[in-house]
Design a protein around this motif. Structure first.
Motif, mmCIF file in Angstrom:
data_model
loop_
_atom_site.group_PDB
_atom_site.id
_atom_site.type_symbol
_atom_site.label_atom_id
_atom_site.label_comp_id
_atom_site.label_asym_id
_atom_site.label_seq_id
_atom_site.Cartn_x
_atom_site.Cartn_y
_atom_site.Cartn_z
ATOM 1 N N ALA A 4 28.808 58.457 26.072
ATOM 2 C CA ALA A 4 29.782 59.567 25.841
ATOM 3 C C ALA A 4 31.064 58.952 25.782
ATOM 4 C CB ALA A 4 29.704 60.408 27.255
ATOM 5 N N SER A 5 31.317 57.846 25.993
ATOM 6 C CA SER A 5 32.573 56.987 25.887
ATOM 7 C C SER A 5 32.952 56.491 24.474
ATOM 8 C CB SER A 5 33.006 56.126 26.985
ATOM 9 O OG SER A 5 31.973 54.869 26.980
ATOM 10 N N ARG A 6 31.907 56.285 23.696
ATOM 11 C CA ARG A 6 31.923 55.800 22.282
ATOM 12 C C ARG A 6 32.640 56.668 21.610
ATOM 13 N NH1 ARG A 6 25.494 53.516 22.036
ATOM 14 N NH2 ARG A 6 25.727 52.127 23.409
ATOM 15 N N LYS A 7 33.196 56.137 20.320
ATOM 16 C CA LYS A 7 33.837 57.318 19.289
ATOM 17 C C LYS A 7 32.523 57.407 18.236
ATOM 18 C CE LYS A 7 35.228 53.555 16.176
ATOM 19 N NZ LYS A 7 36.220 53.084 15.135
ATOM 20 N N PRO A 8 32.802 58.652 17.692
ATOM 21 C CA PRO A 8 31.779 58.961 16.704
ATOM 22 C C PRO A 8 31.699 58.115 15.676
ATOM 23 C CG PRO A 8 33.475 60.723 17.080
ATOM 24 C CD PRO A 8 33.937 59.490 17.846
ATOM 25 N N VAL A 9 30.382 57.646 15.243
ATOM 26 C CA VAL A 9 29.921 56.792 14.296
ATOM 27 C C VAL A 9 29.667 57.518 12.887
ATOM 28 C CG1 VAL A 9 28.590 54.735 13.585
ATOM 29 C CG2 VAL A 9 29.455 55.185 16.269
ATOM 30 N N SER A 10 29.741 57.058 11.795
ATOM 31 C CA SER A 10 29.463 57.761 10.487
ATOM 32 C C SER A 10 28.186 56.937 9.895
ATOM 33 C CB SER A 10 30.631 57.765 9.686
ATOM 34 O OG SER A 10 31.346 58.695 10.162
ATOM 35 N N CYS A 11 27.300 57.565 9.278
ATOM 36 C CA CYS A 11 26.366 56.854 8.490
ATOM 37 C C CYS A 11 26.865 56.131 7.504
ATOM 38 C CB CYS A 11 25.510 57.873 7.866
ATOM 39 S SG CYS A 11 24.121 57.590 6.712
ATOM 40 N N LEU A 12 26.430 54.726 7.444
ATOM 41 C CA LEU A 12 26.966 53.872 6.458
ATOM 42 C C LEU A 12 26.815 54.125 5.116
ATOM 43 C CD1 LEU A 12 25.993 50.321 8.357
ATOM 44 C CD2 LEU A 12 28.217 51.670 8.481
ATOM 45 N N TRP A 13 25.825 55.081 4.891
ATOM 46 C CA TRP A 13 25.343 55.400 3.504
ATOM 47 C C TRP A 13 26.356 56.632 3.060
ATOM 48 C CZ3 TRP A 13 24.130 52.989 -0.726
ATOM 49 C CH2 TRP A 13 24.044 53.706 -1.743
ATOM 50 N N CYS A 14 25.944 57.694 3.844
ATOM 51 C CA CYS A 14 26.429 58.958 3.174
ATOM 52 C C CYS A 14 27.873 59.426 3.943
ATOM 53 C CB CYS A 14 25.575 60.137 3.293
ATOM 54 S SG CYS A 14 24.993 60.525 5.024
ATOM 55 N N CYS A 30 21.966 58.192 9.186
ATOM 56 C CA CYS A 30 21.358 59.453 9.529
ATOM 57 C C CYS A 30 19.998 59.641 9.349
ATOM 58 C CB CYS A 30 22.667 60.555 9.302
ATOM 59 S SG CYS A 30 22.363 60.837 7.602
ATOM 60 N N ARG A 31 19.646 59.137 8.270
ATOM 61 C CA ARG A 31 18.109 59.433 7.892
ATOM 62 C C ARG A 31 17.629 58.286 7.279
ATOM 63 N NH1 ARG A 31 19.991 64.750 4.399
ATOM 64 N NH2 ARG A 31 21.340 62.949 3.806
ATOM 65 N N GLN A 32 16.096 58.427 7.269
ATOM 66 C CA GLN A 32 15.561 57.301 6.528
ATOM 67 C C GLN A 32 16.002 56.969 5.185
ATOM 68 O OE1 GLN A 32 13.664 54.918 7.788
ATOM 69 N NE2 GLN A 32 13.116 53.902 5.702
ATOM 70 N N SER A 33 16.253 58.219 4.449
ATOM 71 C CA SER A 33 16.559 57.978 3.163
ATOM 72 C C SER A 33 17.870 57.304 2.865
ATOM 73 C CB SER A 33 16.630 59.466 2.450
ATOM 74 O OG SER A 33 17.564 60.336 2.837
ATOM 75 N N CYS A 34 18.970 57.528 3.831
ATOM 76 C CA CYS A 34 20.063 56.845 3.821
ATOM 77 C C CYS A 34 19.812 55.288 3.808
ATOM 78 C CB CYS A 34 21.045 57.363 4.675
ATOM 79 S SG CYS A 34 21.590 59.058 4.232
ATOM 80 N N ALA A 38 20.616 52.274 1.085
ATOM 81 C CA ALA A 38 21.443 51.111 1.346
ATOM 82 C C ALA A 38 20.492 50.076 0.941
ATOM 83 C CB ALA A 38 21.687 51.193 2.811
ATOM 84 N N TYR A 39 19.266 49.913 1.458
ATOM 85 C CA TYR A 39 18.584 48.786 1.087
ATOM 86 C C TYR A 39 18.278 48.410 -0.370
ATOM 87 C CZ TYR A 39 14.100 46.134 0.774
ATOM 88 O OH TYR A 39 13.198 45.140 0.177
ATOM 89 N N GLU A 40 18.206 49.469 -1.043
ATOM 90 C CA GLU A 40 18.077 49.310 -2.607
ATOM 91 C C GLU A 40 19.350 48.960 -2.995
ATOM 92 O OE1 GLU A 40 16.992 53.435 -3.675
ATOM 93 O OE2 GLU A 40 14.906 53.096 -2.969
ATOM 94 N N GLN A 41 20.611 49.502 -2.606
ATOM 95 C CA GLN A 41 21.751 48.931 -2.932
ATOM 96 C C GLN A 41 22.069 47.269 -2.681
ATOM 97 O OE1 GLN A 41 24.286 50.460 -4.847
ATOM 98 N NE2 GLN A 41 25.825 48.968 -4.741
ATOM 99 N N ARG A 42 21.579 46.997 -1.425
ATOM 100 C CA ARG A 42 21.846 45.562 -1.077
ATOM 101 C C ARG A 42 20.907 44.762 -2.123
ATOM 102 N NH1 ARG A 42 21.099 47.675 3.878
ATOM 103 N NH2 ARG A 42 19.114 46.821 4.166
ATOM 104 N N ASN A 43 19.804 44.984 -2.470
ATOM 105 C CA ASN A 43 18.890 44.349 -3.371
ATOM 106 C C ASN A 43 19.340 44.421 -4.696
ATOM 107 O OD1 ASN A 43 17.217 43.341 -1.426
ATOM 108 N ND2 ASN A 43 15.863 45.115 -1.361
#
Length: 110
Positions: A4-14, A30-34, A38-43
């Motif tokens: 509850a004390s953590r700040k909101p986090v955003s998906c690193l992809w979308c 947020c999802r497996q597709s994101c 991200a994996y495809e982008q890194r590769n």
């Protein structure tokens, strides 16, 4: 630190806001597709001079992002003009709501 004390986090992809996890490791996507994109982008950039954290945009995507940023600036200028003209509170509220909506849209560049 509790979830509850953590700040909101955003998906690193979308960029969508992630639901906070009660236990375990913090989610990064947020999802497996994101996660997959991200994996495809890194590769795709592996073995090149492009940094792994670089964002590569097509000319159309870059143009669309520039257009969204321009819309945000125009909406901010509309608010400044309305304040200078002592506009009604309801007008200012509507303009501020529009600015927030445009800013949220501009944040999502993928």
């Amino acid at each position: 630190m509790t979830a509850a004390s953590r700040k909101p986090v955003s998906c690193l992809w979308c960029g969508r806001e992630l639901a906070s996890a009660e236990i375990g490791r913090r989610r990064r996507y947020c999802r497996q597709s994101c996660r997959q994109r991200a994996y495809e982008q890194r590769n795709a950039v592996k073995g090149t001079s492009i940094p792994t954290d670089a964002v590569v945009l097509t000319a159309d995507a870059a143009s669309a992002l520039t257009d969204r940023i321009f819309e945000v600036r125009c909406a901010a200028e509309d608010i400044a003009s309305a304040v200078a003209e002592d506009a009604d509170r309801s007008v200012l509220t509507a303009l501020a709501d529009r600015l927030v909506a445009l800013a949220r849209d501009a944040e999502r560049f993928r």
